[in-house]
Design a protein around this motif. Sequence first.
Motif, PDB file in Angstrom:
ATOM      1  N   THR A  33       0.823  -1.205   0.000  1.00  0.00           N
ATOM      2  CA  THR A  33       0.000   0.000   0.000  1.00  0.00           C
ATOM      3  C   THR A  33       0.860   1.259   0.000  1.00  0.00           C
ATOM      4  OG1 THR A  33      -1.762  -1.173   1.148  1.00  0.00           O
ATOM      5  CG2 THR A  33      -1.833   1.234   1.233  1.00  0.00           C
ATOM      6  N   GLU A  34       1.967   1.218   0.729  1.00  0.00           N
ATOM      7  CA  GLU A  34       2.878   2.365   0.740  1.00  0.00           C
ATOM      8  C   GLU A  34       3.451   2.613  -0.660  1.00  0.00           C
ATOM      9  OE1 GLU A  34       7.099   3.904   2.593  1.00  0.00           O
ATOM     10  OE2 GLU A  34       6.195   2.112   3.446  1.00  0.00           O
ATOM     11  N   ARG A  35       3.811   1.536  -1.357  1.00  0.00           N
ATOM     12  CA  ARG A  35       4.330   1.696  -2.723  1.00  0.00           C
ATOM     13  C   ARG A  35       3.284   2.299  -3.649  1.00  0.00           C
ATOM     14  NH1 ARG A  35       6.612  -3.429  -1.574  1.00  0.00           N
ATOM     15  NH2 ARG A  35       4.983  -4.446  -2.798  1.00  0.00           N
ATOM     16  N   VAL A  36       2.037   1.846  -3.525  1.00  0.00           N
ATOM     17  CA  VAL A  36       0.951   2.399  -4.343  1.00  0.00           C
ATOM     18  C   VAL A  36       0.740   3.869  -4.021  1.00  0.00           C
ATOM     19  CG1 VAL A  36      -1.540   2.292  -4.794  1.00  0.00           C
ATOM     20  CG2 VAL A  36      -0.204   0.178  -4.663  1.00  0.00           C
ATOM     21  N   ALA A  37       0.717   4.194  -2.739  1.00  0.00           N
ATOM     22  CA  ALA A  37       0.510   5.588  -2.328  1.00  0.00           C
ATOM     23  C   ALA A  37       1.635   6.480  -2.853  1.00  0.00           C
ATOM     24  CB  ALA A  37       0.431   5.679  -0.798  1.00  0.00           C
ATOM     25  N   LEU A  38       2.874   6.011  -2.751  1.00  0.00           N
ATOM     26  CA  LEU A  38       3.999   6.799  -3.236  1.00  0.00           C
ATOM     27  C   LEU A  38       3.898   7.025  -4.742  1.00  0.00           C
ATOM     28  CD1 LEU A  38       6.659   8.239  -2.780  1.00  0.00           C
ATOM     29  CD2 LEU A  38       7.805   6.024  -2.991  1.00  0.00           C
ATOM     30  N   ALA A  39       3.562   5.970  -5.469  1.00  0.00           N
ATOM     31  CA  ALA A  39       3.425   6.098  -6.925  1.00  0.00           C
ATOM     32  C   ALA A  39       2.337   7.107  -7.282  1.00  0.00           C
ATOM     33  CB  ALA A  39       3.111   4.743  -7.544  1.00  0.00           C
ATOM     34  N   GLU A  40       1.225   7.023  -6.592  1.00  0.00           N
ATOM     35  CA  GLU A  40       0.126   7.939  -6.889  1.00  0.00           C
ATOM     36  C   GLU A  40       0.477   9.379  -6.515  1.00  0.00           C
ATOM     37  OE1 GLU A  40      -4.693   7.937  -6.775  1.00  0.00           O
ATOM     38  OE2 GLU A  40      -3.627   6.516  -5.491  1.00  0.00           O
ATOM     39  N   ILE A  41       1.149   9.565  -5.401  1.00  0.00           N
ATOM     40  CA  ILE A  41       1.563  10.904  -4.979  1.00  0.00           C
ATOM     41  C   ILE A  41       2.535  11.495  -5.999  1.00  0.00           C
ATOM     42  CG2 ILE A  41       2.933  12.147  -3.259  1.00  0.00           C
ATOM     43  CD1 ILE A  41       1.589  10.249  -1.158  1.00  0.00           C
ATOM     44  N   LEU A  42       3.493  10.694  -6.436  1.00  0.00           N
ATOM     45  CA  LEU A  42       4.458  11.178  -7.427  1.00  0.00           C
ATOM     46  C   LEU A  42       3.786  11.479  -8.758  1.00  0.00           C
ATOM     47  CD1 LEU A  42       7.495   8.864  -6.633  1.00  0.00           C
ATOM     48  CD2 LEU A  42       7.242  11.304  -6.104  1.00  0.00           C
ATOM     49  N   LEU A  43       2.832  10.651  -9.144  1.00  0.00           N
ATOM     50  CA  LEU A  43       2.092  10.893 -10.383  1.00  0.00           C
ATOM     51  C   LEU A  43       1.320  12.209 -10.299  1.00  0.00           C
ATOM     52  CD1 LEU A  43       1.200   9.784 -13.159  1.00  0.00           C
ATOM     53  CD2 LEU A  43      -0.683   8.669 -11.977  1.00  0.00           C
ATOM     54  N   GLU A  44       0.668  12.434  -9.195  1.00  0.00           N
ATOM     55  CA  GLU A  44      -0.086  13.677  -9.010  1.00  0.00           C
ATOM     56  C   GLU A  44       0.843  14.883  -8.990  1.00  0.00           C
ATOM     57  OE1 GLU A  44      -3.236  16.078  -8.975  1.00  0.00           O
ATOM     58  OE2 GLU A  44      -3.320  13.905  -9.216  1.00  0.00           O
ATOM     59  N   ALA A  45       1.997  14.726  -8.354  1.00  0.00           N
ATOM     60  CA  ALA A  45       2.974  15.818  -8.323  1.00  0.00           C
ATOM     61  C   ALA A  45       3.445  16.133  -9.737  1.00  0.00           C
ATOM     62  CB  ALA A  45       4.150  15.454  -7.427  1.00  0.00           C
ATOM     63  N   GLY A  46       3.638  15.109 -10.541  1.00  0.00           N
ATOM     64  CA  GLY A  46       4.042  15.309 -11.934  1.00  0.00           C
ATOM     65  C   GLY A  46       2.982  16.027 -12.730  1.00  0.00           C
ATOM     66  N   ARG A  47       1.735  15.690 -12.474  1.00  0.00           N
ATOM     67  CA  ARG A  47       0.633  16.384 -13.159  1.00  0.00           C
ATOM     68  C   ARG A  47       0.611  17.858 -12.787  1.00  0.00           C
ATOM     69  NH1 ARG A  47      -3.640  11.893 -11.664  1.00  0.00           N
ATOM     70  NH2 ARG A  47      -3.212  10.391 -13.319  1.00  0.00           N
ATOM     71  N   GLY A  48       0.854  18.139 -11.524  1.00  0.00           N
ATOM     72  CA  GLY A  48       0.878  19.525 -11.076  1.00  0.00           C
ATOM     73  C   GLY A  48       2.009  20.309 -11.710  1.00  0.00           C
ATOM     74  N   MET A  49       3.166  19.665 -11.846  1.00  0.00           N
ATOM     75  CA  MET A  49       4.304  20.331 -12.471  1.00  0.00           C
ATOM     76  C   MET A  49       4.027  20.582 -13.947  1.00  0.00           C
ATOM     77  SD  MET A  49       7.454  18.328 -10.622  1.00  0.00           S
ATOM     78  CE  MET A  49       8.656  19.023 -11.731  1.00  0.00           C
ATOM     79  N   GLU A  50       3.409  19.617 -14.613  1.00  0.00           N
ATOM     80  CA  GLU A  50       3.086  19.774 -16.038  1.00  0.00           C
ATOM     81  C   GLU A  50       2.074  20.891 -16.233  1.00  0.00           C
ATOM     82  OE1 GLU A  50       3.294  19.493 -20.001  1.00  0.00           O
ATOM     83  OE2 GLU A  50       4.588  18.432 -18.598  1.00  0.00           O
ATOM     84  N   ALA A  51       1.088  20.978 -15.364  1.00  0.00           N
ATOM     85  CA  ALA A  51       0.094  22.059 -15.463  1.00  0.00           C
ATOM     86  C   ALA A  51       0.762  23.413 -15.257  1.00  0.00           C
ATOM     87  CB  ALA A  51      -1.014  21.855 -14.429  1.00  0.00           C
TER      88      ALA A  51
END
Length: 59
Positions: A33-51
Amino acid sequence: MMKNDWILEVLRDLKAYADLNGLDVLAHQLEATERVALAEILLEAGRGMEAGRAQASGR
């Protein structure tokens, strides 16, 4: 530090508790679950940077 790092700390604390109390299946699940959460957090952070880049470039 990311704004969602707290959830990773909670998951680590829960895993530590599970490890100390012989809850092996739960500890394993919390690790996954920690790995999934980290992946999702990083993905969201990447989306924010792209925006932010798109906004800065006028797109």
